[in-house]
Scaffold this active site. Structure first.
Site, mmCIF file in Angstrom:
data_model
loop_
_atom_site.group_PDB
_atom_site.id
_atom_site.type_symbol
_atom_site.label_atom_id
_atom_site.label_comp_id
_atom_site.label_asym_id
_atom_site.label_seq_id
_atom_site.Cartn_x
_atom_site.Cartn_y
_atom_site.Cartn_z
ATOM 1 C CD GLU A 343 -46.458 -25.707 -29.412
ATOM 2 O OE1 GLU A 343 -45.262 -25.973 -29.258
ATOM 3 O OE2 GLU A 343 -47.363 -26.183 -28.712
ATOM 4 C CG ASP A 421 -47.974 -31.926 -26.747
ATOM 5 O OD1 ASP A 421 -46.989 -32.631 -26.998
ATOM 6 O OD2 ASP A 421 -47.890 -30.754 -26.332
ATOM 7 C CD GLU A 449 -44.204 -31.700 -22.470
ATOM 8 O OE1 GLU A 449 -43.716 -32.187 -23.497
ATOM 9 O OE2 GLU A 449 -44.825 -30.621 -22.461
HETATM 10 C C1 GCU Z 1 -45.059 -29.770 -26.375
HETATM 11 C C2 GCU Z 1 -44.027 -29.271 -25.432
HETATM 12 C C3 GCU Z 1 -43.245 -28.129 -26.009
HETATM 13 C C4 GCU Z 1 -42.704 -28.521 -27.370
HETATM 14 C C5 GCU Z 1 -43.808 -28.993 -28.271
HETATM 15 C C6 GCU Z 1 -43.275 -29.569 -29.573
HETATM 16 O O1 GCU Z 1 -46.079 -28.835 -26.491
HETATM 17 O O2 GCU Z 1 -44.620 -28.881 -24.230
HETATM 18 O O3 GCU Z 1 -42.207 -27.827 -25.132
HETATM 19 O O4 GCU Z 1 -42.035 -27.453 -27.945
HETATM 20 O O5 GCU Z 1 -44.519 -30.019 -27.636
HETATM 21 O O6 GCU Z 1 -43.302 -30.781 -29.700
HETATM 22 O O7 GCU Z 1 -42.844 -28.841 -30.443
#
Ligand code: GCU
Length: 754
Positions: A343, A421, A449
């Site tokens: 990400e 997730d 979340e």
């Molecule tokens: C989820 C979450 C993100 C976070 C990611 C992670 O996607 O929404 O905010 O950064 O997990 O665990 O790195």
């Protein structure tokens, strides 16, 4: 005899500065208002221990009276000294003074165990410990403790809190206080306990500007702009965490580099280390090590290198120097947490190196300072990358399983409980079965979340307990996940469990007061993964709301029902990502003109006119099922044997599929959503019945949350059901479900910063 008069004098001086704790109101008056700041360390006067008649047998039983307990605990005798001794003593003094209505005296006379409370490690006692207590210590490992009553001739027993190390001593002090709060018979204490999992960690997803990622209702506890100036809250946070056995805190977000905004990578620059040192000092006093999320590109971002290639000697040296430098400033430094090649966080792939090569380079840098690198397995490909399997669930395993056995001894792979997730009702990740030669850590999300933000009551202990007990079959039948998280024999490396924290700067720490129960439960399960959710819920409710069984019992019951209720009106049968922080959005981001490749329409739940669910079977689907050993494969491969709560996670099924209840799938989805809403109404009714029995401040706060939860549950119900009506064209047999205008999107009624 053990003596340290100077220490005792210092401790006394420190205690005189403790805040005054007001006495609780009399039973028959409306309880005084509370803001929730004390959480489960409320220490109200003990009123219920008394000579009583046992109503079940109608015989008078000889239980200790308040007078007995006040007498037994009117003095604290401390052997040994040190910051954690002082922390334990402070807490005992604070707790006992408030619970017993009089401050105990303190001295260092531990020659003989007559009446009173005795506190010290085995070494501190220098042979003064009775042999039966010393023997109890023989069986416990690091951080374990003994809390025991020792009868003596004078009639008033001595209470001994002891351990082999000072962290265990501190935990023993908290345990004694908890037992007293819960009404234990102080004269019959005989507790030997130690943690099952060596590393019990909180991961803060907090940014240096005090914003937080996925933490609801508040900003970061850590006031970076004003640090290194300290705040009392840092100590109170440490107390709360230590009281449930947390021994590691990562202070900053795993996302350390997001364009234009987050610069979390600065955390290990000198400027921030000076600030972090203040937090680390507080944590250390409570047995908590400090960890940092770091960016793999740090040697370029603030070093003077032009590469971060783990194979380069200059890069290796840079990290080794940094680790040493951090350790000098922060002696309780525990290591690094790394989100790499995920990400937008860069990693070793930039240099054609593998995850294990990247992790091992950091592990080597940390080894000389006794640190560990915790490497996250939350890695998946961008959906638009054409190569490979498009199912995100298979990808972490594809990345990591081939690297099994290649990670250094002080490297730990941190794996989210499920392969997507933190979804509700995901299966336990296949990686836990597939990496027998790697140190593994479980990542849970305490912050809600996908489980309700700070609006929905959702006590996660039953779910976590299920995850921890899951039989991975890694080493054949009977290989529960909790066993994968314990350090193997002879290894000195610590690993265990990490929870993404839900505490923030709000007065009650968690936004929704009842969400404190999740932080408490997380600590309890990390300490002992076999603990029952019923005990945890019951204890937490009593600690937080007092020992009136009608009140605490009802609240515990609400907690224990809440996960199932939430699952009913949220994503049905294990479907993923039908919405996220912004509310229900089963058609993706709700804006078809701007498809978001990460969240494009239906990518995660594959709903169309014929059916719904993600086919992950070996026979016809993405093949994710094949990543499990037998018999898990067989169980998940067939919709007939797949656990119903995960049916649509593993299978794409037609709307007329017959569910175990005999209903069709589509009717089950409709009905569950209605049932879920009815169950929220029942939750709310339960809470209303407590009016006048809980202080108004907390009563109305929770009622407000339950009102919002009900509005949102109705919204989820109508959006998800309306979506399915439109997609399937199958009307609800009961005629309740109404068509919705597109886009299918339920906006939130209320939420805080995230
Ligand atoms: C989820 C979450 C993100 C976070 C990611 C992670 O996607 O929404 O905010 O950064 O997990 O665990 O790195």
């Amino acid at each position: 005899m053990v003596g340290n008069k100077a220490h005792a004098a210092r401790a006394l001086a420190a205690l005189s500065m403790l805040a005054f704790i007001p006495a609780a109101p009399a039973e028959n008056r409306m309880p005084a208002n509370e803001n929730g700041y004390e959480a489960w360390l409320r220490y109200r006067p003990i009123t219920t221990i008394d000579t009583t008649t046992d109503t079940t047998t109608d015989t008078t039983i000889n239980r200790p009276t308040n007078q007995d307990i006040s007498k037994a605990l009117s003095s604290i005798h401390v052997a040994g000294a040190g910051p954690r001794h002082t922390a334990a003593l402070d807490e005992l003094h604070r707790g006992l003074s408030a619970m017993l209505g009089a401050s105990p005296s303190i001295d260092d006379d531990t020659r003989e165990l007559s009446g009173g409370l005795y506190l010290g490690t085995r070494t501190d006692f220098e042979g003064a410990l009775p042999s039966e207590i010393a023997a109890m210590l023989d069986d416990i490992g690091p951080e374990g403790y003994v809390v025991a009553s020792v009868p003596n001739e004078a009639g008033t027993p001595a209470i001994v809190v002891t351990a082999d190390d000072d962290t265990g001593l501190l935990y023993g002090a908290f345990r004694l206080l908890r037992e007293l709060q819960l009404g234990a018979d102080f004269a019959a204490l005989n507790i030997v306990d130690s943690p099952a999992l060596p590393l019990r960690m909180i991961n803060h997803w907090d940014n240096l500007d005090r914003s937080t990622e996925r933490v609801y209702g508040g900003f970061s506890i850590f006031d970076w702009p004003n640090l290194p100036e300290s705040q009392p809250r840092y100590r109170d946070y440490s107390r709360l965490m230590a009281s449930v056995g947390i021994n590691g805190i990562v202070v900053n977000n795993v996302n350390t580099y997001k364009e234009g905004r987050l610069e979390g990578w600065r955390i290990i620059t000198d400027e921030y280390l000076d600030k972090a040192a203040v937090l680390a000092g507080e944590f250390d006093r409570y047995g908590i090590k400090t960890y940092f999320s770091v960016n793999f590109m740090s040697p370029i971002l603030f070093g003077d290198l032009d590469t971060a290639d783990p194979a380069e000697r200059s890069v290796q040296n840079w990290w080794r120097d940094r680790a040493r430098h951090i350790k000098e400033r922060i002696p309780s430094f525990g290591g690094f947490l790394v989100k790499a090649d995920s990400e937008g966080e860069a990693g070793p792939h930039a240099y054609g190196r593998t995850h294990s090569e990247g992790a091992n380079m950091l592990a080597e840098a940390l080894a000389p300072v006794g640190g560990v690198v915790i490497w996250r397995a939350f890695v998946y490909r961008h959906p638009e990358e054409s190569r490979g399997n498009a199912d995100r669930a298979v990808q972490a395993y594809e990345h990591f399983a081939p690297l099994d056995g290649r990670f250094a001894d002080n490297a730990i792979l941190q794996i989210k409980h499920g392969p997507i997730d933190f979804q509700v009702n995901e299966p336990v990740s296949s990686l836990f079965s597939g990496m027998p030669n790697t140190n593994l850590m479980l990542e849970l999300q305490i912050t809600q979340e996908y489980t309700g933000n700070d609006i929905h009551l959702n006590f996660l202990a039953p779910f976590w307990r299920r995850v921890l007990s899951f039989d991975t079959h890694r080493d054949g039948p009977g290989s529960p996940l909790r066993d994968m998280l314990q350090a193997r024999n002879g290894s000195s490396t610590a690993w265990g469990v990490a929870g993404v924290g839900n505490f923030h700067d709000g007065l009650n720490w968690t936004g929704h007061l009842l969400a404190q129960s999740n932080a408490y439960a997380y600590g309890m399960l990390a300490w002992n993964p076999r603990q029952s959710p019923e005990t945890i819920a019951g204890d937490w409710s009593e600690l937080t709301f007092g020992r009136n069984p009608d009140v605490a019992g009802k609240i515990a019951d609400m907690l224990l029902r809440s996960y199932e209720i939430y699952s009913k009106y949220y994503f049905p049968y294990g479907l993923s990502l039908m919405g996220w922080a912004g509310g229900a959005a089963p058609d993706g981001n709700g804006d078809r003109s701007r498809p978001d490749p990460y969240r494009n329409i239906g990518r995660y739940h594959q709903t169309d006119a014929i059916g719904t669910g993600y086919d992950r079977t070996i026979a016809t689907g993405s093949g994710y099922v094949g990543q499990y050993p037998e018999p898990l494969r067989e169980t998940y491969e067939s919709p007939q044997t797949c656990p119903p709560e995960m049916l649509l996670w593993f299978h794409y099924l037609p709307y007329d599929f017959e569910m175990p209840s005999g209903k069709t799938l589509i009717q089950s989805i409709y009905d569950d959503h209605y049932e879920g809403v009815d169950m929220v109404k029942a939750l709310r009714r339960d809470w209303l019945s407590l009016e006048g029995r809980i202080d108004e401040e907390r009563y109305y706060h929770v009622l407000g949350k339950l009102n919002l939860q009900l509005s949102e549950a109705i919204l989820w119900r109508d959006v998800i059901n309306g979506f399915y009506l439109d997609m399937s064209g199958v009307p609800d047999a009961a005629g309740r479900v109404q068509a919705l205008d597109r886009p299918y999107r339920g906006l939130r009624y209320g939420h805080g910063p995230r």
